[in-house]
Each structure stands twice: as C-alpha cells, then as structure tokens.
Design a protein around this motif. Sequence first.
Motif, short mmCIF file in Angstrom:
data_model
loop_
_atom_site.label_atom_id
_atom_site.label_comp_id
_atom_site.label_asym_id
_atom_site.label_seq_id
_atom_site.Cartn_x
_atom_site.Cartn_y
_atom_site.Cartn_z
N GLU A 161 45.45 110.84 17.20
CA GLU A 161 45.21 111.79 16.07
C GLU A 161 46.54 111.88 15.33
N PRO A 162 46.74 111.37 14.09
CA PRO A 162 47.87 111.50 13.02
C PRO A 162 48.56 113.02 13.21
N ARG A 179 64.22 119.68 14.61
CA ARG A 179 63.73 118.66 15.32
C ARG A 179 62.62 118.32 14.19
N PHE A 180 62.26 116.82 14.02
CA PHE A 180 61.28 116.40 13.02
C PHE A 180 60.58 115.36 13.90
N GLY A 181 59.28 115.38 13.99
CA GLY A 181 58.32 114.28 14.40
C GLY A 181 57.04 114.03 13.90
N ILE A 182 56.69 112.69 13.89
CA ILE A 182 55.51 112.26 13.32
C ILE A 182 55.09 111.14 14.19
N GLY A 183 53.62 111.25 14.17
CA GLY A 183 52.84 110.02 15.10
C GLY A 183 51.45 109.91 14.75
N GLY A 184 50.99 108.93 15.66
CA GLY A 184 49.67 108.65 15.30
C GLY A 184 49.13 107.23 15.38
N LEU A 191 47.05 100.49 18.24
CA LEU A 191 48.42 100.65 18.25
C LEU A 191 48.58 101.96 17.58
N LYS A 192 49.52 102.91 18.50
CA LYS A 192 49.89 104.19 17.75
C LYS A 192 51.32 104.08 18.30
N GLY A 193 51.97 105.06 17.58
CA GLY A 193 53.50 105.30 17.88
C GLY A 193 54.11 106.76 17.28
N SER A 194 55.08 107.02 17.70
CA SER A 194 55.67 108.35 17.56
C SER A 194 57.14 108.10 17.29
N LEU A 195 57.78 109.09 16.50
CA LEU A 195 59.22 109.15 16.15
C LEU A 195 59.74 110.55 16.24
#
Length: 724
Positions: A161-162, A179-184, A191-195
């Motif tokens: 989930e984004p 702190r800042f984070g994004i993912g999905g 393929l999914k990822g997070s940063l």
Amino acid sequence: MSQAVAAAIALGATPAFAAQGDEESVSLQAVTVTATRRAESLQKVPVAVSVVDGEQLERDNRNGVASIVQQVPSLNFRTGASNKDTSLFIRGVGTISTSPGVEPTVATVIDGVVYGRPGQATLDLLDLERIEVLRGPQGTLFGKNASAGVLNIVTKAPTEEPHGYIDQSYYSGNESRTRFGIGGSLIPDTLKGSLTTLFGSYDGNVDNRANGHEVNGYNRKGVRGKLEFTPSDDLTLTLAADYMQSHDDAPNGVVSKALTPAFAGALAPVSASGHSRDIASDYRSHVEDINKGLSAQLDWNLGDYTLTSITAWRGWNNTQWQDGDRLATITSAFPGTEDKGDLSYDQYSQEVRLASPKGEFVEYVGGLFYMHGKDDETYRRTLVTPTGSQRGVADYTTTSDSYSAFGETTLNFTSRLRGIAGLRWTHDDLEYDHRRVSTSATTVSGIQPGTRSSGSVDEDGWSGRLGVQYDLSDDVMAYVTYSRGYKGPAYNVFFNMQPRDTDALKPETSNTWEAGIKASAWDNRLTTNLAVFHSEYDNYQANFFDTVANQVVTRLINAGSVSTEGVELDYALQATQNLKLSGALAYTRARIDQFSCPAGAAASCNVDGKTLPYSPDWKSYVRADYSIPLANGLDVELGTDYSWQSEVQYDISQNPDTTQGAYGIWNASIALADYTNGWRVALLGKNLADKSYSPMLASGSGYIYRAVPRDDERYFGVQLRKDF
C-alpha cells in the motif's frame, strides 16, 4: 524483554491496542521474532528474548542501541568520546576494547548481516521495526562473536500500500529530529520499495569554559532504502542500502574528581564534581563518522523448504580528535596531549541457510557463513610542552577471515515435547601489522619509542546448544537448555602497542545453563516470562587498566575465568481495554572467579570474587500506558515509565572512584492523536526527577572522568507526526 515489554511498547504505537470490542476479549498483541532464524511467536521460542518496538523508541527519544539499556535490564552499554570506543554487555559480560583485533562479545546483526565492529551500529538506526535482544550464548545460529548474546535488529519491510509520513521533533537543548519516509508498490504484486531519511541535530549539554562553546551534541543525516522484488510466489529478492553520516562532539570525558591539588588547580575555572557538565579544553574533541552498506537477501521456496542467501558489504570510516589531557592549559607538570585517529574498515559476508518445513517430526535450520574484514588505522599523538613538542604516529592493519558451518534441529517427540540440538564449527584466521614511529628515542608521556611487529593466528572453535522444551498447557511452555559459546582469538592492537602485546589472546569460551517458562493467562491479557541462568567463561578477554608511558590505558588480556548467574522476569498486563501495565526485572550476579594478573600491572589484581564491570546486580523497568478515546474520534494517550538500577562498578580493577551509585530515571508523555486522519502530537518529559548519573566513569592520570548522558538532567520535547 520478551513479550511483556514488547506488548507494552506496542501499546504506545496504536490507539486501541488488540481489543475485540468488549473488555472481556481484550488481549495483548502477539509478537513474532526471528530469534531462531524463523518467524515464530515469542511465547513459543525456547530462548530468553527481549523485544523493543522501533517506532516507540523514536517516540521516547531513544534513537540508538545505547538508549535501550533502560528498557532491557539484562543489557548494558559502555559509552565513549567516539562510537569507536563503545561496547555492549549482556548478563554482565562484554568486551571493553578499541583494538580492531578483538571481536565484541555481543554480536550485532541488522537484517541478517553481522556487523564485525561494535561501533558500526551504535549511532542512529533508521526505519526500525524492532530490536530483539537474545540473552546468553547464541553461537549456533548467529555464530560470529555471539558468546554472550545478540542484538538482532530488524528494519521495516516495504508494504504494497502506498504510504508516507513526516515526523518532526523538538527538544530542549536545541535538539531537532526530522524523519521522512515514503513507500509502496512500484510494480503491482512484483516490486515494492521504501525510502526513509533522517536529519538530527543537538547542541549538547556540556559547556567548554575555555571558549564558551556547547558540546556533547551531534549532527546526523542518513538514508535507508529497500526494494523487494517478487517475480513469483516462490522467490523474493530484497535489496537494501543505507548511509549514515554523523558529526559528534562528545568531550573526551568530564572530570568528576581531581585526585591531586595540582590537577584541581590546572583544571580551573572548572571545579571537578560528580555532577559536573563543564570542561576546560584547548583541543576540540569530536568525531566524523560515515557508516554505509549494501545487502541482497534471496528467499527461495523449494517446495516446503526455504533457501535463504544474504550477501553484504559494509564500509566504515571514522576520524576522531581527542584532548587527551582534558585541560586548557599547558605546563611542564601538565603537558598537552592531542590525538587524532583515522579508521577505514570494510567487511564482506555471505550466508546461506536452508530451513525445513514446520510441523514435521524433524525441523532444522542449517547453513554456511563466511566473513572477511579489513581494518586500516592511523593514530597520531602530539605531546605539547612549554618548550616544544614530541610526536608519535602508528599505522596498523588487521585482517580477519571467519568460516562457519552450522545447524540446529528440533525433534517433535510429541505435540507437547520437543528436543533441541545445534552445533557450529568456526575457523578464524586473524593477522595484524603494526608500525609506530616517534620523534623521541625514549619514552615520553603518552608516547612509546618506535617499534614494528606483525603476527597471525588461526583457531578452530565449536559452539552449540542442547535442550528440551515442553508445553505444560496450551498457554504455558517450559524449557531447559545448555549452550556453548565461542569467541575467536584476539590481538591487542593499538597506538602504544608494545612487545608484550604481540602474543595472540586465546579464544574465549562459555558454558551456559538456562531454564525458562513462558506463560499466558486471563485470555492472553497477562503474560509472564521467567528465565534462570548460570554461565561460566574461560579465557575471558577483558581490558585491565594499566599505565603506559605515564598515561592510563586499557590493556587487553585473557583475564581468567568469570561467571554470571541470575533471574530475569518480564510481565505485561492488559488490565482494561485502555490500560496496560508492563515491566521487567533482572538480578545478575556477574563475578570474577579467578583473575590472571598480567606481568607489570599498575593496578590492583586482588579482584577475585569482585563484580564484573558494567554489571549492576539489580535492574528494573516498569511502564504504564493509558488511552482515552474521545467522542470526536480523537485519542488521548498517557504514558509513563521508570527504570532503576543498583550500584555499578565500571573498572575491573575495582577502583572505588569509578562506582556509580544506585539511581532511577522517570519519564512521562501525553499525546493527542487522530489515527483516522493520520496525525499525532505529543509532549514528553525525560528524567522528571532531574537525577544526574554517569553511564561511564574511568581513571586518568591524577583524576576521574565521566561520560554525560543526554538525560543527565530534566528536559522536555514536542513531537508532531503526519501520515499520508
């Protein structure tokens, strides 16, 4: 801290906990761990494990390994002016050494990757899911340098989930953390990822009276990214990368006691005291640190079996500047000492594991492990006197290779009775090369004459575990285990290395008996976990305070035999749907059985029967969390915790001036949250009783100095988070 503390921490992260609608169905949240290299319920694994939630650590302004010792009574931490000088202790056992030729007694593993040096993992940790503290030898499955225990750190996995969030915190003392984070999902179902990024800064809580600067703070920035590629239901490839850059200006100790009137006079305008937060320094102590790494984990389902491969590289660069004399004046009686150390470390590791299916009569995990590490260091020391200066420079390299084959089997004799058998073979190759040059042909304060040496050693070691596990009922499990721990050979490689330091230290071994019971009651609203243990260590590798070139140093030796035994209790109670109580208590009797006094030792060797350093007999932690749902969809969250420990000795030579008396720390917080709309704001108070304490006391030439923790005095903060 087993499920008791894990469940308590989970409360702070969710507004409603694990409720099912009515008070009778309220239960504690289940906790899954990978302490046995499989995902299993914490209440079912025959291992004493403490679990700390990563998000709650950030909410409590506990941002790294050093800060969790208040929550985990069996864990202790030695701090220093540089993260290079840090050590972890579990059940009273750890290694105090800055030498690159010695392994830490407590292993640190992050997402399956073993960290070869303890300083690599003691700064901020990004995107944490949880920290598992495995107590006692874990040599079978975690292998390298795990003779006392393991910190198994797990970061968050990308989700389909984004999502994203920004978290901003401000604390008194001009501390700011962002702190800042994004993912999905990047490719649906494939393929999914997070940063995640971090920016943190803090001015510090120590004043340098020589120039008016505030020190003991930090500036840090980092990023962690993950990509999870799933081309089929049977194959998952996870790629991870992280980078952390840190600038810390912790002083090289705050003088807490002057042992001579002359030194007290030289320290002016600072007055030494046990609660001092002032220094007078003419040479700026600070650290520049870069920690980075890449890893690839492949999980391949071969029918009911799972093959796991973890390939990793880590790099570490650390440069430290330290004011060795801790004074702002230079006289013939008190010359200045200015140090600079450069470290460059690279490690490569490969692990392959095969896990059998669960539910069979024979269940097993087996594999192979290899790790290569190379450490290059240059250390410079300048002795400054009113008439001139002398200088020494040492270059040293340490190379290590470790090979292992391991396996652990569980035999399900009946649905309630299980047997455990594990074994690991380890082969270690270790070599060093050391060269020191000096402008003086004779010994001067803090600098030995030039010398050169090299050496190599290889050893084979065995570690393992035997045990039996029995379910007394559906809610009560008991186990008894015997564990053999092994830590490889070592060299005492450091700036002032001498001919007496060129012999290799023997491997350290341990034998541990542990009995435990894990129980749930009252429809899983109450859990209590109890462990009793006894460990004996032979050829214990320890630092003993000595005097080299008229300066106090720590000298690594095979100190002899030591033992540690005790009782650990964790508990959690979901009293109502809104109130949760939890805590942990540890009694650890860690003692020196027989000390092998090194030739020419400057300190007392009459320490048989005395306590091991950094090991208080008693530690405890209690916590209460209360949630108040409001009619408009908001939640008010109240939390408070209190940690206490008994007297602790920081010096193996039992110096009476390096003893910290018993103390307790009280924290509290209040938050308003709207989880439907994804925001939370909180106020927190740390060390509300304003109790000053020292996490480290050590002796210098004519004085005692201390480390000053972040919460050495009362402070407050505000936190804001928005999810999107």
